[in-house]
Scaffold this motif. Sequence first.
Motif, PDB file in Angstrom:
ATOM      1  N   ASP A 191       0.904  -0.962   0.040  1.00 40.62           N
ATOM      2  CA  ASP A 191      -0.235  -0.034  -0.609  1.00 40.62           C
ATOM      3  C   ASP A 191       0.754   1.434  -0.826  1.00 40.62           C
ATOM      4  O   ASP A 191       0.470   2.158   0.878  1.00 40.62           O
ATOM      5  CB  ASP A 191      -1.386  -0.084   1.184  1.00 40.62           C
ATOM      6  N   VAL A 192       1.888   1.038  -0.889  1.00 41.53           N
ATOM      7  CA  VAL A 192       2.697   2.533  -0.625  1.00 41.53           C
ATOM      8  C   VAL A 192       2.468   2.991  -1.266  1.00 41.53           C
ATOM      9  O   VAL A 192       2.285   2.670  -3.521  1.00 41.53           O
ATOM     10  CB  VAL A 192       4.420   2.554  -0.560  1.00 41.53           C
ATOM     11  N   PHE A 193       2.221   4.404  -2.000  1.00 45.34           N
ATOM     12  CA  PHE A 193       1.972   4.828  -3.495  1.00 45.34           C
ATOM     13  C   PHE A 193       2.973   5.898  -3.328  1.00 45.34           C
ATOM     14  O   PHE A 193       4.042   6.599  -2.176  1.00 45.34           O
ATOM     15  CB  PHE A 193       0.509   5.223  -3.076  1.00 45.34           C
ATOM     16  N   ASP A 194       3.260   6.532  -5.351  1.00 43.90           N
ATOM     17  CA  ASP A 194       3.883   7.648  -5.809  1.00 43.90           C
ATOM     18  C   ASP A 194       3.774   7.972  -6.204  1.00 43.90           C
ATOM     19  O   ASP A 194       3.137   8.027  -6.982  1.00 43.90           O
ATOM     20  CB  ASP A 194       5.365   7.545  -5.283  1.00 43.90           C
ATOM     21  N   TRP A 215       2.476  14.355   2.806  1.00 36.97           N
ATOM     22  CA  TRP A 215       2.225  12.944   2.238  1.00 36.97           C
ATOM     23  C   TRP A 215       0.600  12.974   1.674  1.00 36.97           C
ATOM     24  O   TRP A 215      -0.395  12.411   1.090  1.00 36.97           O
ATOM     25  CB  TRP A 215       2.637  12.058   2.950  1.00 36.97           C
ATOM     26  N   TRP A 262       7.536  -2.798  -6.041  1.00 36.82           N
ATOM     27  CA  TRP A 262       8.324  -1.849  -5.192  1.00 36.82           C
ATOM     28  C   TRP A 262       9.265  -2.645  -4.099  1.00 36.82           C
ATOM     29  O   TRP A 262       8.651  -3.365  -4.244  1.00 36.82           O
ATOM     30  CB  TRP A 262       7.573  -1.202  -3.911  1.00 36.82           C
TER      31      TRP A 262
END
Lengths: 125, 324
Positions: A95-98, B315, B289
């Motif tokens: 669930d990491v976003f960029d 963020w 990732w």
Amino acid sequence: MTGTACSYEQNPAERGYWFPPTVFTGVTQAHRIAREEIFGPVLSVLTFRTPEEAVAKANNTPYGLSAGVWTEKGSRMLWTASRLRAGVVWSNTFDVFDPASPFGGYKESGYGREGGRHGLEAYLG
Amino acid sequence: MADRTPSAPARVAVRRTYKLYLGGAFPRSESGRSYPVTSSRGLHLANAAQASRKDVRDAVVAARKAFPGWSGRTAYNRGQILYRVAEMMEGRRAQFAGEVAAAQGVSEARAQGVVSAAIDRWVYYAGWGDKLGQVLGAANPVSGPYFNHSQPEPTGVVGVLAPDGSPLLGLVAVLAPVITAANTAVLVASERAPLPAVTLAEALATSDLPGGVVNVLTGRLGELAPPLAGHADVNALDLAGAGGLAAELEERAAGTLKRVVRAGRHDDWSAADPGVARIRPFVETKTVWHPMGVWRLRPGDPVALAGWSWRPAGWAAVSRNGRW
């Protein structure tokens, strides 16, 4: 749901329209809770014995938005990530976003990507 | 005893039966039907197999079965195999030229030119296979301790409706980009001029292309295209030859969110350098990732350990509580 155990803390009907975090165990691929996404704090847990089996089960769906892999072996992570049919694979994280990273799904999870160069392409002539 | 010269009775002709190409084999249509194919001047050329809806389904099954093997090869190896296909096409040059001349009503010299262009186009796409990742992939500069990269991967099984007006060059121009990107294909040949597609299938079968990577159907577009467009195990659709059926086919394709390429109003198959325009629609982008750090994951560690401490102020506004 034969063989499936469901655990949560209390009867949701007692405290408004909220559903408590729930874990289903003993789930098989035939279960609807494994085939369709439940938009709630619910986890359906399936088991596997070999990495091949894990990949086959993960890919046995018409969807493919994201996937996650947990392993401490880099080569195993790359092996698994290359076989998972999903638009985003999170390894040892989730669930990491960029904005610089493309996000979007395979198969019936949607068209196109948002984020990154791939996301910008849709805005170019 | 002296050899007898077989001069008196004429030799019985070996006549070619134009068949389908399914899973690496050349069956007739399961329906047993065939239909007459005529030249541009209306002369009878051959009877081609008239595939049925069941043949469409069989072709999709064959393409799906071939997908893991084909997409699992290295891109370089796929390129080698596709180059081998071009070698096989070169050996059948006369056959292609005859069929192109008859179908398009052009001179022998002009037909030879079309065949050369088609073979060159095949070689062009063979070369793209191991360059796609570099052109369409990316290492993404994310704001955090992650190695993040994106790579193009095949969409899966692609239904291809070959353009009607260019039965060899147009056919190659739509088929080659699909399989060079590691997809497998179900191809519906031009209804009016299917013979070059059948000959191409014979070139594919004698190259090292694994069976099922390309499946060729000949028959009525109106009968074959709708079940192909609606098939749930087809991931993408090239409507180059859809003609008046395009709107209906797009509607069917939308049912399972297929990736669809519409026919261009003036598709020019003779462009020498088409680039990745016909490849890009048939790849998906996978982004991986991976945390960067010197910690070691142990049982009991919070799994998101790598991700949460570094997030910059603001963020939440970007990610809307961590989700897009």
